[in-house]
Design a protein around this motif. Structure first.
Motif, PDB file in Angstrom:
ATOM      1  N   VAL A 208       3.271  -0.090  -3.486  1.00  0.00           N
ATOM      2  CA  VAL A 208       2.968  -0.357  -2.151  1.00  0.00           C
ATOM      3  C   VAL A 208       2.092  -1.503  -2.033  1.00  0.00           C
ATOM      4  CG1 VAL A 208       1.301   0.419  -0.305  1.00  0.00           C
ATOM      5  CG2 VAL A 208       2.706   2.271  -1.441  1.00  0.00           C
ATOM      6  N   LEU A 209       1.435  -1.765  -2.909  1.00  0.00           N
ATOM      7  CA  LEU A 209       0.722  -3.165  -2.970  1.00  0.00           C
ATOM      8  C   LEU A 209       1.962  -4.352  -3.030  1.00  0.00           C
ATOM      9  CD1 LEU A 209      -2.230  -3.886  -3.072  1.00  0.00           C
ATOM     10  CD2 LEU A 209      -1.946  -4.228  -5.414  1.00  0.00           C
ATOM     11  N   ALA A 210       2.793  -4.261  -3.741  1.00  0.00           N
ATOM     12  CA  ALA A 210       3.888  -5.076  -4.010  1.00  0.00           C
ATOM     13  C   ALA A 210       4.521  -5.267  -2.835  1.00  0.00           C
ATOM     14  CB  ALA A 210       4.807  -4.667  -5.050  1.00  0.00           C
ATOM     15  N   GLU A 211       4.703  -4.235  -2.009  1.00  0.00           N
ATOM     16  CA  GLU A 211       5.512  -4.377  -0.609  1.00  0.00           C
ATOM     17  C   GLU A 211       4.862  -5.147   0.260  1.00  0.00           C
ATOM     18  OE1 GLU A 211       8.335  -2.581   0.127  1.00  0.00           O
ATOM     19  OE2 GLU A 211       8.510  -3.328   2.380  1.00  0.00           O
TER      20      GLU A 211
ATOM     21  N   VAL B 227      -4.596   4.892   0.969  1.00  0.00           N
ATOM     22  CA  VAL B 227      -5.273   5.044   2.311  1.00  0.00           C
ATOM     23  C   VAL B 227      -5.714   3.761   2.989  1.00  0.00           C
ATOM     24  CG1 VAL B 227      -7.336   6.092   3.229  1.00  0.00           C
ATOM     25  CG2 VAL B 227      -6.047   7.422   1.831  1.00  0.00           C
ATOM     26  N   ALA B 228      -5.931   2.802   2.137  1.00  0.00           N
ATOM     27  CA  ALA B 228      -6.764   1.612   2.516  1.00  0.00           C
ATOM     28  C   ALA B 228      -5.268   0.805   2.977  1.00  0.00           C
ATOM     29  CB  ALA B 228      -7.370   0.868   1.662  1.00  0.00           C
ATOM     30  N   LEU B 229      -4.619   0.846   2.131  1.00  0.00           N
ATOM     31  CA  LEU B 229      -3.243  -0.231   2.186  1.00  0.00           C
ATOM     32  C   LEU B 229      -2.263   0.222   3.562  1.00  0.00           C
ATOM     33  CD1 LEU B 229      -2.250  -0.729  -1.422  1.00  0.00           C
ATOM     34  CD2 LEU B 229      -3.052  -2.588   0.230  1.00  0.00           C
ATOM     35  N   PHE B 230      -2.290   1.667   3.675  1.00  0.00           N
ATOM     36  CA  PHE B 230      -1.406   2.107   4.982  1.00  0.00           C
ATOM     37  C   PHE B 230      -2.313   1.621   6.130  1.00  0.00           C
ATOM     38  CE2 PHE B 230       1.124   4.971   1.981  1.00  0.00           C
ATOM     39  CZ  PHE B 230       2.046   4.041   1.793  1.00  0.00           C
ATOM     40  N   TYR B 231      -3.553   1.946   6.243  1.00  0.00           N
ATOM     41  CA  TYR B 231      -4.414   1.691   7.206  1.00  0.00           C
ATOM     42  C   TYR B 231      -4.343   0.394   7.732  1.00  0.00           C
ATOM     43  CZ  TYR B 231      -8.495   1.157  10.445  1.00  0.00           C
ATOM     44  OH  TYR B 231      -9.140   0.697  11.364  1.00  0.00           O
ATOM     45  N   TRP B 232      -4.357  -0.598   6.670  1.00  0.00           N
ATOM     46  CA  TRP B 232      -4.017  -2.170   6.953  1.00  0.00           C
ATOM     47  C   TRP B 232      -2.736  -2.277   7.508  1.00  0.00           C
ATOM     48  CZ3 TRP B 232      -0.162  -5.333   5.083  1.00  0.00           C
ATOM     49  CH2 TRP B 232      -0.326  -6.609   5.476  1.00  0.00           C
TER      50      TRP B 232
ATOM     51  N   GLY C  12       1.178   4.117 -10.492  1.00  0.00           N
ATOM     52  CA  GLY C  12       2.248   2.980 -10.130  1.00  0.00           C
ATOM     53  C   GLY C  12       2.775   3.198  -8.533  1.00  0.00           C
ATOM     54  N   SER C  13       2.561   4.531  -7.790  1.00  0.00           N
ATOM     55  CA  SER C  13       2.999   4.340  -6.461  1.00  0.00           C
ATOM     56  C   SER C  13       2.053   3.429  -5.625  1.00  0.00           C
ATOM     57  CB  SER C  13       2.798   5.831  -5.896  1.00  0.00           C
ATOM     58  OG  SER C  13       3.570   6.616  -6.613  1.00  0.00           O
TER      59      SER C  13
ATOM     60  N   ASN D  90      -4.495 -11.566 -10.535  1.00  0.00           N
ATOM     61  CA  ASN D  90      -3.910 -12.319  -9.376  1.00  0.00           C
ATOM     62  C   ASN D  90      -2.553 -11.822  -9.132  1.00  0.00           C
ATOM     63  OD1 ASN D  90      -4.225 -14.118  -7.256  1.00  0.00           O
ATOM     64  ND2 ASN D  90      -3.053 -15.618  -8.372  1.00  0.00           N
ATOM     65  N   GLY D  91      -2.387 -10.630  -8.344  1.00  0.00           N
ATOM     66  CA  GLY D  91      -1.077 -10.401  -7.635  1.00  0.00           C
ATOM     67  C   GLY D  91      -0.735  -9.165  -8.683  1.00  0.00           C
ATOM     68  N   VAL D  92       0.048  -8.337  -7.914  1.00  0.00           N
ATOM     69  CA  VAL D  92       0.557  -7.089  -8.433  1.00  0.00           C
ATOM     70  C   VAL D  92       1.291  -7.098  -9.788  1.00  0.00           C
ATOM     71  CG1 VAL D  92       2.529  -6.429  -7.224  1.00  0.00           C
ATOM     72  CG2 VAL D  92       1.183  -4.805  -7.957  1.00  0.00           C
TER      73      VAL D  92
END
Ligand code: THU
Length: 162
Positions: A118-121, A77-82, A113-114, A145-147
Motif C-alpha cells: 500500500v505504501l508503494a502504491e 489505517v493511517a495510509l487509507f485515511y490519507w 507485506g500488505s 528512504n522509500g519502500v
C-alpha cells in the motif's frame, strides 16, 4: 543459471532521540497513535504516524475485529485515511511502533507485506519516496528512504494504470 544478490540499505540509530527533530517528533506521534489501538485479541498495540508536506500529522492504529480477517494494521489505517482525505498533500515520512504487555519488544516492528504494498502504491501516486521510521521503546530506530529497499519485489505493473 544466474545468481542475483540484492542489497538493502537502511540506517540504524541507537535511540529515537538520535533522530533529527522532526523525525523524533513523528515517533512521539506514533506512540500517541498507539493509544487508540483496538487489539483485544492479539494484545499487540501498533501505532503509525504520517507527516505530510504541509506539516499535518495523521495517526493510525491497528483495529482488530472478532471476525479476525476484518481487522486492519495501523499503517494501512493511517495510509487509507490519507488517501481518502489528504491525497494532494504528499506523505514525507511514516513512523511505526508497537507495544505489548505480554513480552518486551527489543527490535523495531517491521511492517507487513500488505502495508508495504500500500505504501508503494502511494509512493508511485505522489511520485516521491516516503521515509519509513521503525522503532520500539527499548531498541534502535531503523530508517529507510522509500519502500523499495524494504520490499524490492513489490508488485507493480505500469500497464494496469491508464
Ligand atoms: N500489525 C500492525 O498493525 N502492523 C504491522 O505491520 C504488523 C501487525 C497488527 C495486526 C494485528 O492487529 C496485530 O498487529 C498482531 O498481528
Amino acid at each position: 543459471m544466474i545468481n542475483h544478490e540484492l542489497k538493502i540499505n537502511f540506517a540504524e540509530y541507537p535511540d529515537i532521540t538520535d533522530l533529527n527533530k522532526s523525525d523524533y517528533a513523528l515517533c512521539k506521534e506514533a506512540v500517541k497513535a498507539m493509544e487508540n489501538s483496538h487489539s483485544p485479541y492479539s494484545k499487540f498495540r501498533v501505532g503509525a504516524a504520517l507527516r505530510l508536506q504541509s506539516g499535518k500529522i495523521i495517526h493510525g492504529s491497528n483495529q482488530e475485529n472478532v471476525a479476525y480477517p476484518s481487522g486492519l494494521c495501523a499503517e494501512r489505517v493511517a495510509l487509507f485515511y490519507w488517501g481518502a482525505n489528504h491525497p494532494d498533500d504528499p506523505i514525507e515520512a511514516m513512523a511505526v511502533t508497537a507495544h505489548t504487555d505480554e513480552f518486551e519488544i527489543l527490535q523495531p516492528v517491521t511492517s507487513c507485506g500488505s502495508c508495504l504494498q500500500v505504501l508503494a502504491e502511494y509512493e508511485k501516486k505522489q511520485n516521491k519516496p516516503i521515509e519509513i521510521i521503525l522503532f520500539c521503546a527499548n531498541g534502535p530506530a531503523w530508517v529507510m528512504n522509500g519502500v523499495e529497499s524494504f520490499l524490492p519485489f513489490l508488485f507493480f505493473e505500469n500497464r494496469l494504470i491508464s
